[in-house]
Design a protein around this motif. Structure first.
Motif, PDB file in Angstrom:
ATOM      1  N   PHE A 157       0.787  -1.124  -0.138  1.00  0.00           N
ATOM      2  CA  PHE A 157      -0.122  -0.036   0.204  1.00  0.00           C
ATOM      3  C   PHE A 157       0.877   1.284   0.101  1.00  0.00           C
ATOM      4  O   PHE A 157       1.869   1.270   0.791  1.00  0.00           O
ATOM      5  CB  PHE A 157      -0.998  -0.022   1.302  1.00  0.00           C
ATOM      6  N   ALA A 158       0.684   2.037  -0.821  1.00  0.00           N
ATOM      7  CA  ALA A 158       1.479   3.427  -1.028  1.00  0.00           C
ATOM      8  C   ALA A 158       0.804   4.214  -2.112  1.00  0.00           C
ATOM      9  O   ALA A 158      -0.151   4.002  -2.716  1.00  0.00           O
ATOM     10  CB  ALA A 158       2.910   3.015  -1.388  1.00  0.00           C
ATOM     11  N   ASP A 159       1.223   5.519  -1.913  1.00  0.00           N
ATOM     12  CA  ASP A 159       0.578   6.444  -2.805  1.00  0.00           C
ATOM     13  C   ASP A 159       0.980   6.247  -4.410  1.00  0.00           C
ATOM     14  O   ASP A 159       0.369   6.334  -5.348  1.00  0.00           O
ATOM     15  CB  ASP A 159       1.277   7.848  -2.295  1.00  0.00           C
ATOM     16  N   ARG A 160       2.217   5.543  -4.517  1.00  0.00           N
ATOM     17  CA  ARG A 160       2.923   5.323  -5.769  1.00  0.00           C
ATOM     18  C   ARG A 160       3.743   4.213  -5.781  1.00  0.00           C
ATOM     19  O   ARG A 160       4.515   3.972  -4.568  1.00  0.00           O
ATOM     20  CB  ARG A 160       3.395   6.413  -6.560  1.00  0.00           C
ATOM     21  N   PRO A 161       4.036   3.327  -6.749  1.00  0.00           N
ATOM     22  CA  PRO A 161       4.877   2.102  -6.429  1.00  0.00           C
ATOM     23  C   PRO A 161       6.315   2.798  -6.541  1.00  0.00           C
ATOM     24  O   PRO A 161       6.594   3.848  -7.328  1.00  0.00           O
ATOM     25  CB  PRO A 161       4.750   1.440  -7.944  1.00  0.00           C
ATOM     26  N   ARG A 162       7.216   2.118  -5.971  1.00  0.00           N
ATOM     27  CA  ARG A 162       8.710   2.711  -5.847  1.00  0.00           C
ATOM     28  C   ARG A 162       9.996   1.510  -6.073  1.00  0.00           C
ATOM     29  O   ARG A 162      10.820   1.935  -6.603  1.00  0.00           O
ATOM     30  CB  ARG A 162       9.005   3.247  -4.265  1.00  0.00           C
ATOM     31  N   THR A 163       9.441   0.484  -6.188  1.00  0.00           N
ATOM     32  CA  THR A 163      10.376  -0.715  -6.443  1.00  0.00           C
ATOM     33  C   THR A 163       9.951  -1.582  -7.598  1.00  0.00           C
ATOM     34  O   THR A 163       8.777  -1.309  -8.105  1.00  0.00           O
ATOM     35  CB  THR A 163      10.405  -1.617  -5.290  1.00  0.00           C
ATOM     36  N   ARG A 164      10.836  -2.448  -8.174  1.00  0.00           N
ATOM     37  CA  ARG A 164      10.524  -3.392  -9.249  1.00  0.00           C
ATOM     38  C   ARG A 164       9.339  -4.390  -8.659  1.00  0.00           C
ATOM     39  O   ARG A 164       8.436  -4.661  -9.453  1.00  0.00           O
ATOM     40  CB  ARG A 164      11.794  -4.171  -9.446  1.00  0.00           C
ATOM     41  N   ARG A 165       9.433  -4.723  -7.134  1.00  0.00           N
ATOM     42  CA  ARG A 165       8.473  -5.666  -6.976  1.00  0.00           C
ATOM     43  C   ARG A 165       7.095  -4.858  -6.718  1.00  0.00           C
ATOM     44  O   ARG A 165       6.073  -5.429  -7.245  1.00  0.00           O
ATOM     45  CB  ARG A 165       8.825  -6.022  -5.249  1.00  0.00           C
ATOM     46  N   ASP A 166       7.083  -3.701  -6.473  1.00  0.00           N
ATOM     47  CA  ASP A 166       5.937  -2.692  -6.320  1.00  0.00           C
ATOM     48  C   ASP A 166       5.252  -2.864  -7.676  1.00  0.00           C
ATOM     49  O   ASP A 166       3.903  -2.516  -7.739  1.00  0.00           O
ATOM     50  CB  ASP A 166       6.046  -1.285  -5.871  1.00  0.00           C
ATOM     51  N   LEU A 167       5.790  -3.088  -8.721  1.00  0.00           N
ATOM     52  CA  LEU A 167       5.119  -3.128  -9.947  1.00  0.00           C
ATOM     53  C   LEU A 167       4.286  -4.213  -9.937  1.00  0.00           C
ATOM     54  O   LEU A 167       2.961  -4.209 -10.745  1.00  0.00           O
ATOM     55  CB  LEU A 167       6.082  -3.163 -11.160  1.00  0.00           C
ATOM     56  N   LEU A 189     -21.146 -12.602   1.467  1.00  0.00           N
ATOM     57  CA  LEU A 189     -19.884 -12.836   2.100  1.00  0.00           C
ATOM     58  C   LEU A 189     -20.210 -13.960   3.333  1.00  0.00           C
ATOM     59  O   LEU A 189     -20.782 -13.739   4.203  1.00  0.00           O
ATOM     60  CB  LEU A 189     -19.552 -11.596   2.721  1.00  0.00           C
ATOM     61  N   GLU A 190     -19.344 -14.817   3.268  1.00  0.00           N
ATOM     62  CA  GLU A 190     -19.223 -15.880   4.459  1.00  0.00           C
ATOM     63  C   GLU A 190     -17.943 -15.617   5.132  1.00  0.00           C
ATOM     64  O   GLU A 190     -17.512 -14.892   6.230  1.00  0.00           O
ATOM     65  CB  GLU A 190     -19.585 -17.283   4.085  1.00  0.00           C
ATOM     66  N   PHE A 191     -16.896 -16.677   4.557  1.00  0.00           N
ATOM     67  CA  PHE A 191     -15.618 -16.408   4.859  1.00  0.00           C
ATOM     68  C   PHE A 191     -14.654 -16.329   3.514  1.00  0.00           C
ATOM     69  O   PHE A 191     -14.682 -17.360   2.655  1.00  0.00           O
ATOM     70  CB  PHE A 191     -14.911 -17.480   5.955  1.00  0.00           C
ATOM     71  N   THR A 192     -13.627 -15.386   3.500  1.00  0.00           N
ATOM     72  CA  THR A 192     -12.902 -15.174   2.199  1.00  0.00           C
ATOM     73  C   THR A 192     -11.553 -14.915   2.467  1.00  0.00           C
ATOM     74  O   THR A 192     -11.274 -14.105   3.332  1.00  0.00           O
ATOM     75  CB  THR A 192     -13.652 -14.867   0.734  1.00  0.00           C
ATOM     76  N   VAL A 193     -10.485 -15.241   1.625  1.00  0.00           N
ATOM     77  CA  VAL A 193      -9.171 -14.781   1.708  1.00  0.00           C
ATOM     78  C   VAL A 193      -9.033 -14.341   0.550  1.00  0.00           C
ATOM     79  O   VAL A 193      -9.145 -14.956  -0.618  1.00  0.00           O
ATOM     80  CB  VAL A 193      -8.143 -15.873   2.059  1.00  0.00           C
ATOM     81  N   LEU A 194      -8.650 -13.079   0.230  1.00  0.00           N
ATOM     82  CA  LEU A 194      -8.411 -12.099  -1.005  1.00  0.00           C
ATOM     83  C   LEU A 194      -7.088 -11.631  -0.943  1.00  0.00           C
ATOM     84  O   LEU A 194      -6.662 -11.352  -0.077  1.00  0.00           O
ATOM     85  CB  LEU A 194      -9.269 -11.266  -1.316  1.00  0.00           C
ATOM     86  N   TYR A 195      -6.461 -11.388  -2.378  1.00  0.00           N
ATOM     87  CA  TYR A 195      -5.349 -10.433  -2.290  1.00  0.00           C
ATOM     88  C   TYR A 195      -5.652  -9.208  -2.636  1.00  0.00           C
ATOM     89  O   TYR A 195      -6.972  -8.796  -3.386  1.00  0.00           O
ATOM     90  CB  TYR A 195      -4.457 -10.963  -3.538  1.00  0.00           C
ATOM     91  N   GLY A 196      -4.972  -8.174  -1.951  1.00  0.00           N
ATOM     92  CA  GLY A 196      -5.477  -6.768  -2.337  1.00  0.00           C
ATOM     93  C   GLY A 196      -4.209  -6.123  -3.053  1.00  0.00           C
ATOM     94  O   GLY A 196      -3.113  -5.558  -2.447  1.00  0.00           O
ATOM     95  N   ILE A 197      -4.509  -6.088  -4.342  1.00  0.00           N
ATOM     96  CA  ILE A 197      -3.544  -5.241  -5.261  1.00  0.00           C
ATOM     97  C   ILE A 197      -4.242  -4.458  -6.163  1.00  0.00           C
ATOM     98  O   ILE A 197      -5.490  -4.750  -6.277  1.00  0.00           O
ATOM     99  CB  ILE A 197      -2.323  -5.890  -5.826  1.00  0.00           C
ATOM    100  N   SER A 198      -3.736  -3.531  -6.822  1.00  0.00           N
ATOM    101  CA  SER A 198      -4.249  -2.619  -7.980  1.00  0.00           C
ATOM    102  C   SER A 198      -4.236  -3.751  -9.234  1.00  0.00           C
ATOM    103  O   SER A 198      -3.954  -4.698  -9.070  1.00  0.00           O
ATOM    104  CB  SER A 198      -3.509  -1.394  -8.089  1.00  0.00           C
ATOM    105  N   ALA A 199      -4.810  -3.174 -10.293  1.00  0.00           N
ATOM    106  CA  ALA A 199      -4.987  -3.808 -11.556  1.00  0.00           C
ATOM    107  C   ALA A 199      -3.731  -3.899 -12.255  1.00  0.00           C
ATOM    108  O   ALA A 199      -3.427  -3.403 -13.414  1.00  0.00           O
ATOM    109  CB  ALA A 199      -5.977  -3.419 -12.483  1.00  0.00           C
ATOM    110  N   ASN A 200      -2.439  -4.319 -11.379  1.00  0.00           N
ATOM    111  CA  ASN A 200      -1.059  -4.069 -12.162  1.00  0.00           C
ATOM    112  C   ASN A 200      -0.918  -5.022 -13.311  1.00  0.00           C
ATOM    113  O   ASN A 200      -1.183  -6.254 -13.086  1.00  0.00           O
ATOM    114  CB  ASN A 200       0.022  -4.396 -10.983  1.00  0.00           C
ATOM    115  N   THR A 201      -0.490  -4.558 -14.359  1.00  0.00           N
ATOM    116  CA  THR A 201      -0.381  -5.613 -15.484  1.00  0.00           C
ATOM    117  C   THR A 201       0.818  -6.630 -15.110  1.00  0.00           C
ATOM    118  O   THR A 201       0.557  -7.870 -15.428  1.00  0.00           O
ATOM    119  CB  THR A 201       0.645  -4.703 -16.568  1.00  0.00           C
TER     120      THR A 201
END
Ligand code: 15L
Length: 257
Positions: A157-167, A189-201
């Motif tokens: 989570f950040a205002d903008r990506p800064r590293t290669r991994r952040d891409l 919703l019951e129980f779920t595990v989700l990834y939280g990222i943007s729509a990163n290419t």
């Protein structure tokens, strides 16, 4: 909805609180530190938290130490405190939880093109162990007490990506709000595990389960790729080429030893 946000004075807490309020939710901001519009409370203290949850429809639990520490501290910050929140929810009759887990719950998984959320837990740190254990605790409260829970394995989570991994791992503030709101308002919703990222290419986490819940990410770290890829590769970049948890997998990152 009336929504209590724990960790509301932190960076993600401020963004999510403001974003949810902007979307018409009535937000109760809670944190250990009091600041503008933030109510001071130890959210792990069930007796103190319960009265503040009365009348709430949901809790967004973002409080927790975001850094690697000893195992004892990680279990305290992520498991004991989350237990306190869940108990307060039961006492106050709040039926839905959105929990800030972390990608470090599966950080030692080798990189491959798409990693699903039902992969085996593979924490890279005691921090990651605490997050896995807290996810499992939420699952118990779903099955025992009917609390609907979405555990979000948040990327970077950040205002903008800064590293290669952040891409690959970036979650923008706007998409964080969109993801949390989707989990708050999903009908089944019951129980779920989700990834939280943007729509990163270049994203390597499976976003389909989140999309199925109604998450519509807008941002893509690719807009910053040329600038980031022009910088020399670091040692941390090399860990990120091998493991999804990136530099958290470095031998010197395990805390309290
Ligand atoms: C996290 O879970 C941490 O809280 C944060 O400090 C970052 O390291 C982030 O993951 C990440 O993987 O970039």
């Amino acid at each position: 909805m009336r929504v209590a946000v724990t960790g509301a004075a932190g960076s993600i807490g401020m963004a999510v609180s403001a974003g949810l309020a902007g979307r018409g939710h009535d937000v109760v901001r809670l944190d250990r530190v009091s600041s503008d519009r933030v109510r001071s409370v130890d959210v792990g203290d069930t007796a103190a938290l319960t009265p503040l949850l009365h009348g709430c429809d949901a809790v967004v639990h973002l409080a927790g130490n975001p850094h690697e520490t000893s195992l004892v501290e990680a279990l305290d910050s992520h498991v004991r405190v989350t237990h306190g929140v869940l108990e307060a929810m039961c006492a106050a009759g709040v039926r839905r939880l959105v929990y800030a887990s972390s990608n470090h719950a599966v950080g030692f998984t080798p990189r491959n093109p798409v990693l699903r959320a039902d992969t085996r837990p593979r924490p890279d740190t005691f921090y990651g162990v605490g997050k896995v254990a807290a996810e499992v605790l939420c699952s118990l409260y779903t099955d025992r007490f009917g609390i609907a829970a979405a555990c979000l394995r948040i990327g970077s989570f950040a205002d903008r990506p800064r590293t290669r991994r952040d891409l690959s791992t970036w979650l923008s503030p706007g998409d964080a709000v969109r993801l949390v709101d989707a989990c708050l308002t999903a009908p089944d919703l019951e129980f779920t595990v989700l990834y939280g990222i943007s729509a990163n290419t270049r994203g390597w986490w499976d976003l389909e389960p989140a999309r199925a819940l109604g998450y519509r990410p807008i941002d893509d770290a690719e807009a910053f790729a040329a600038e980031i890829l022009a910088t020399p590769k670091s040692r941390d970049d090399r860990f990120a080429e091998r493991y999804v948890g990136g530099e958290f997998c470095r031998p010197d990152r395990l805390g309290g030893r």
